[in-house]
Design a protein around this motif. Structure first.
Motif, mmCIF file in Angstrom:
data_model
loop_
_atom_site.group_PDB
_atom_site.id
_atom_site.type_symbol
_atom_site.label_atom_id
_atom_site.label_comp_id
_atom_site.label_asym_id
_atom_site.label_seq_id
_atom_site.Cartn_x
_atom_site.Cartn_y
_atom_site.Cartn_z
ATOM 1 N N ILE A 254 46.927 40.828 46.483
ATOM 2 C CA ILE A 254 45.638 41.018 45.805
ATOM 3 C C ILE A 254 45.356 39.872 44.834
ATOM 4 O O ILE A 254 44.240 39.343 44.784
ATOM 5 C CB ILE A 254 45.615 42.397 45.134
ATOM 6 C CG1 ILE A 254 45.474 43.446 46.247
ATOM 7 C CG2 ILE A 254 44.478 42.507 44.128
ATOM 8 C CD1 ILE A 254 45.379 44.852 45.800
ATOM 9 N N TYR A 255 46.359 39.443 44.088
ATOM 10 C CA TYR A 255 46.125 38.319 43.170
ATOM 11 C C TYR A 255 45.862 37.023 43.937
ATOM 12 O O TYR A 255 45.054 36.201 43.507
ATOM 13 C CB TYR A 255 47.296 38.154 42.197
ATOM 14 C CG TYR A 255 47.129 38.998 40.957
ATOM 15 C CD1 TYR A 255 47.418 40.346 40.964
ATOM 16 C CD2 TYR A 255 46.631 38.441 39.776
ATOM 17 C CE1 TYR A 255 47.240 41.130 39.839
ATOM 18 C CE2 TYR A 255 46.445 39.221 38.642
ATOM 19 C CZ TYR A 255 46.758 40.551 38.675
ATOM 20 O OH TYR A 255 46.563 41.320 37.561
ATOM 21 N N ILE A 257 44.380 36.781 46.838
ATOM 22 C CA ILE A 257 43.018 36.828 47.377
ATOM 23 C C ILE A 257 42.020 36.334 46.330
ATOM 24 O O ILE A 257 41.055 35.643 46.635
ATOM 25 C CB ILE A 257 42.659 38.269 47.821
ATOM 26 C CG1 ILE A 257 43.434 38.639 49.092
ATOM 27 C CG2 ILE A 257 41.157 38.416 48.066
ATOM 28 C CD1 ILE A 257 43.227 40.072 49.538
ATOM 29 N N LEU A 258 42.275 36.653 45.051
ATOM 30 C CA LEU A 258 41.327 36.310 43.986
ATOM 31 C C LEU A 258 41.506 34.890 43.465
ATOM 32 O O LEU A 258 40.686 34.416 42.683
ATOM 33 C CB LEU A 258 41.506 37.285 42.811
ATOM 34 C CG LEU A 258 41.120 38.740 43.094
ATOM 35 C CD1 LEU A 258 41.597 39.637 41.973
ATOM 36 C CD2 LEU A 258 39.615 38.852 43.260
ATOM 37 N N ASN A 260 41.949 30.738 43.014
ATOM 38 C CA ASN A 260 41.213 29.549 43.430
ATOM 39 C C ASN A 260 42.114 28.306 43.540
ATOM 40 O O ASN A 260 41.849 27.418 44.337
ATOM 41 C CB ASN A 260 40.091 29.275 42.411
ATOM 42 C CG ASN A 260 39.226 28.094 42.807
ATOM 43 O OD1 ASN A 260 39.024 27.855 43.997
ATOM 44 N ND2 ASN A 260 38.715 27.368 41.831
ATOM 45 N N THR A 478 37.525 30.827 38.639
ATOM 46 C CA THR A 478 38.048 31.893 37.785
ATOM 47 C C THR A 478 39.558 32.013 37.927
ATOM 48 O O THR A 478 40.146 31.546 38.890
ATOM 49 C CB THR A 478 37.448 33.258 38.179
ATOM 50 O OG1 THR A 478 37.615 33.434 39.579
ATOM 51 C CG2 THR A 478 35.995 33.361 37.810
ATOM 52 N N ILE A 479 40.150 32.661 36.932
ATOM 53 C CA ILE A 479 41.528 33.112 37.035
ATOM 54 C C ILE A 479 41.496 34.637 36.921
ATOM 55 O O ILE A 479 40.467 35.206 36.555
ATOM 56 C CB ILE A 479 42.418 32.532 35.914
ATOM 57 C CG1 ILE A 479 41.831 32.878 34.547
ATOM 58 C CG2 ILE A 479 42.580 31.049 36.068
ATOM 59 C CD1 ILE A 479 42.811 32.772 33.422
ATOM 60 N N THR A 480 42.588 35.291 37.233
ATOM 61 C CA THR A 480 42.666 36.732 37.101
ATOM 62 C C THR A 480 43.721 37.068 36.058
ATOM 63 O O THR A 480 44.844 36.562 36.139
ATOM 64 C CB THR A 480 43.039 37.376 38.449
ATOM 65 O OG1 THR A 480 42.196 36.805 39.453
ATOM 66 C CG2 THR A 480 42.851 38.876 38.408
ATOM 67 N N LEU A 481 43.334 37.885 35.094
ATOM 68 C CA LEU A 481 44.279 38.216 34.015
ATOM 69 C C LEU A 481 45.479 38.956 34.570
ATOM 70 O O LEU A 481 45.373 39.754 35.490
ATOM 71 C CB LEU A 481 43.591 39.077 32.947
ATOM 72 C CG LEU A 481 42.434 38.426 32.202
ATOM 73 C CD1 LEU A 481 41.965 39.344 31.086
ATOM 74 C CD2 LEU A 481 42.825 37.077 31.649
ATOM 75 N N ASP A 482 46.631 38.676 33.975
ATOM 76 C CA ASP A 482 47.880 39.286 34.417
ATOM 77 C C ASP A 482 48.609 39.771 33.168
ATOM 78 O O ASP A 482 48.073 39.666 32.055
ATOM 79 C CB ASP A 482 48.697 38.217 35.167
ATOM 80 C CG ASP A 482 49.734 38.823 36.094
ATOM 81 O OD1 ASP A 482 50.160 39.961 35.833
ATOM 82 O OD2 ASP A 482 50.123 38.146 37.054
ATOM 83 N N TRP A 485 48.776 37.970 29.816
ATOM 84 C CA TRP A 485 47.720 38.072 28.798
ATOM 85 C C TRP A 485 48.294 38.650 27.505
ATOM 86 O O TRP A 485 47.893 38.257 26.408
ATOM 87 C CB TRP A 485 46.593 38.973 29.327
ATOM 88 C CG TRP A 485 45.472 39.136 28.352
ATOM 89 C CD1 TRP A 485 44.423 38.281 28.155
ATOM 90 C CD2 TRP A 485 45.273 40.226 27.435
ATOM 91 N NE1 TRP A 485 43.606 38.763 27.168
ATOM 92 C CE2 TRP A 485 44.101 39.954 26.714
ATOM 93 C CE3 TRP A 485 45.981 41.398 27.163
ATOM 94 C CZ2 TRP A 485 43.608 40.826 25.735
ATOM 95 C CZ3 TRP A 485 45.498 42.260 26.191
ATOM 96 C CH2 TRP A 485 44.318 41.975 25.482
#
Lengths: 560, 79
Positions: A254-255, A257-258, A260, A478-482, A485
């Protein structure tokens, strides 16, 4: 200690220390020869204890061989060789030196026969891998520091666990454990931390992609796979690992897929792939453990191949975001094809290495009638094709035309990729050589019509889903928070507000006390100072005057 | 200008046709290949195909939902 018992780890570590002192042709020669010599020594290690050393009243078992140690040590040495070949043009020699010490330490763990030896090599790996990240320069200092902090925490957990284990059992033997005490829980936690298990997994996608184009090739191989090795050695069949592994598998997908950044996509997919191995270790049957070990072997090769392909793109274009890349197949067809071979292998496409290893883990889940695990692994296999198998080559080499026209990378980088691409397909076509190295006898045939058709359906329809839903997969800046954070943002602002609060409290106390102290001073000065009432020097005239007054009062009282 | 043969509309149409034939072919293979299902659902016709497709759709939607909550500009930690 005989020559045959020379710890193979020490050859690579010594080579790493020597590298910065060499120049000219000697450096590349050592880079290529040291791993080959190590590989030779690995295959000279007999079963059982081959080298021991007394230390502080304990016995360090530096070399103890069996099939599992040799399997992991072999792939680590092959990796050091191909990594060295790929990195011949790396000008920062500190990275190469650290990488060889790192690879040597990983091999040291695989042959360790006691807990202290494990710990020493474990910490050496942490230090050497941090140096690889830091060798890049100021841009990687922060990520390297966070990486070091998390791994030092892992080291503390491991040390505490080992001390507790030795104190309670009196044995230093590095062997199978049952999860039934606090020290063993600490040891397991330290191992899982290095495997990239959630919640302390964010160090991996945070730090690895900050390393150089060649650094991440080394980093991807050793830390997580050494963790898989020690889990295979100490906690096979621990049910908890099935759930931990399944979480890692889906977290990674899932991470990714998001994501970049092309190398962060691959970093998340390391967590995903190690998750498959952890599930296999949790299932714990001979087939599952064979599957986990085989998958670690094939994974090191195809993941390094993917990162060499990404590293070549980074080396030639200095770009790492999918939004900046695309269309590179025109001028980098060789790099693209090697990347695609790696991508097909990670997706366990038939005739590639991933197929012959990963399908063993699924098969073991099926044989144990673990229905939920089997279905989730099948869904995850589809997800791997989605997040790494198609996504990486598509966004980097195809997608849109980014206008970039980079040339292919230098010959040595192409050779390293070709070597690993051939291995990926070779192992996929003829898996028997790999199966012969596994810790248990293999009773498994990967190429049945049923398996092949099932995987082809699964993967091709995942491909269909990818292209039909391409609009939902468009890359954004974008990044995805993990979980990181918590220590990169929440912890920092908590510390800052504590600092403000404490600062305000401190200055309040300081004002109050300095105010009080100076008031005392002022009062003392007022009464006792040069002009103070109580310190005035009185003239003798005044005394005569006051004596006369007293006399008058006395006379007046006498006559009354 | 960009006129690589792989990017031409005619090539892309051809690739889709080949892909569609491959998809149909793998599903039709279930008519002749004998599977050994462990559970029940995994023995259904074209199991790999529909299960793989459905898994990917669900994973993409799950990722979208998570991204909606946790996505930040990639300069988030720089500031």
């Amino acid at each position: 200690m005989t020559a045959s018992a020379l710890p193979p780890a020490l050859v690579l570590i010594a080579a790493g220390i020597l590298l910065p002192m060499l120049s000219g042709r000697l450096r590349p020669t050592l880079l290529l020869l040291a791993p080959l010599l190590t590989l030779y020594l690995i295959w000279q290690v007999p079963d059982g204890v081959a080298a021991r050393h007394a230390y502080l009243g304990y016995e360090l078992v530096l070399v103890k061989g069996d099939a599992l140690s040799r399997l992991f040590a072999t792939v680590f040495a092959i990796m050091a060789f191909a990594g060295g070949l790929f990195a011949l043009n790396q000008r920062r020699v500190i990275e190469l030196a650290a990488a060889f010490c790192y690879a040597g330490a990983a091999i040291g763990v695989t042959f360790a026969g006691d807990w202290l030896t494990v710990f020493i090599f474990w910490e050496l790996m942490a230090i050497a891998s941090t140096l690889i990240i830091w060798s890049v320069g100021p841009s990687a200092y922060g990520a390297g520091l966070r990486y070091a902090a998390i791994h030092l925490l892992g080291g503390v957990l491991l040390m505490a666990g080992i001390v507790g284990e030795i104190a309670s059992t009196g044995s230093t033997a590095f062997d199978k454990l049952t999860l039934d005490s606090v020290p063993r829980g600490l040891i397991l936690a330290a191992f899982l931390l290095n495997a990239g298990a959630w919640p302390l997994s964010a160090w991996l996608p945070d730090a690895y992609p900050e390393s150089s184009w060649s650094g991440m090739v080394f980093l991807s191989a050793f830390t997580t796979k050494t963790a898989v090795f020690v889990l295979l050695r100490t906690f096979p069949g621990t049910e908890l690992l099935i759930y931990v592994g399944l979480f890692m598998v889906f977290y990674g997908i899932i991470y990714a897929i998001l994501e970049n950044d092309m190398r962060r996509i691959l970093a998340y997919s390391i967590v995903n792939q190690v998750g498959f191995m952890v599930v296999g270790i949790g299932i714990g049957t001979e087939m599952a453990l064979n599957g986990a070990a085989a998958h670690a072997f094939t994974h090191i090769i195809y993941k390094a191949l993917l990162l060499m392909s990404a590293g070549s793109v980074l080396y030639m274009t200095e770009r790492r975001k999918c939004t900046d890349l695309g269309g590179l197949f025109r001028t980098m067809p060789f790099t693209a094809i090697c990347g695609i071979v790696g991508a097909l292998s990670i997706s366990s496409f038939p005739l590639t290495s991933g197929f012959v290893s990963k399908s063993m883990i699924s098969e073991a889940a099926g044989k144990e009638h673990l229905a939920v695990v089997w279905y989730l692994l099948a869904a995850a296999s589809a997800g791997v094709f989605l997040h790494a198998g198609i996504k990486f080559p598509w966004f980097v080499f195809f997608q849109k035309d980014s206008g970039l026209r980079p040339a292919e990378p230098p010959w040595n980088m192409r050779m390293a990729m070709a070597f690993f691409a051939v291995l990926c397909i070779g192992i996929g076509v003829a898996p028997q050589a790999l199966y012969a190295l596994l810790p248990f006898g293999v009773d498994y045939i990967p190429y049945t019509a049923s398996h092949v058709v099932f995987y082809l359906q699964l993967l091709l329809f995942s491909g269909l889903a990818f292209f039909l839903m391409l609009n939902l997969l468009k890359r954004t800046l974008t990044i995805t928070l993990d979980v990181d954070w918590l220590y990169r943002r929440a912890g920092v602002s908590l510390a800052k507000s504590f600092d403000r609060l404490a600062g305000r409290g401190w200055s309040g106390i300081a004002t109050w006390t300095t105010g009080g102290a100076s008031a005392v001073g002022r009062a003392a000065r007022y009464y006792h100072g040069p002009e103070g009432i109580l310190a005035r020097s009185l003239p003798t005239g005044a005394m005569a005057f006051w004596a006369a007054i007293m006399l008058v009062i006395y006379l007046a009282l006498f006559y009354l | 200008m960009d006129d690589h043969w792989l990017t031409r509309d005619s090539t892309i149409r051809l690739l889709w046709i080949v892909f569609a034939i491959a998809l149909a072919g793998t599903v039709l293979m279930d008519l002749v290949v004998h599977h050994h299902p462990y559970f029940g659902l995994d023995g259904t016709f074209g199991f790999g195909a529909w299960f793989g497709f459905a898994s990917c759709v669900l994973l993409i939607l799950a990722a979208k939902a998570l991204g909606w909550m946790l996505k930040r500009p990639d300069t988030y930690y720089d500031s």
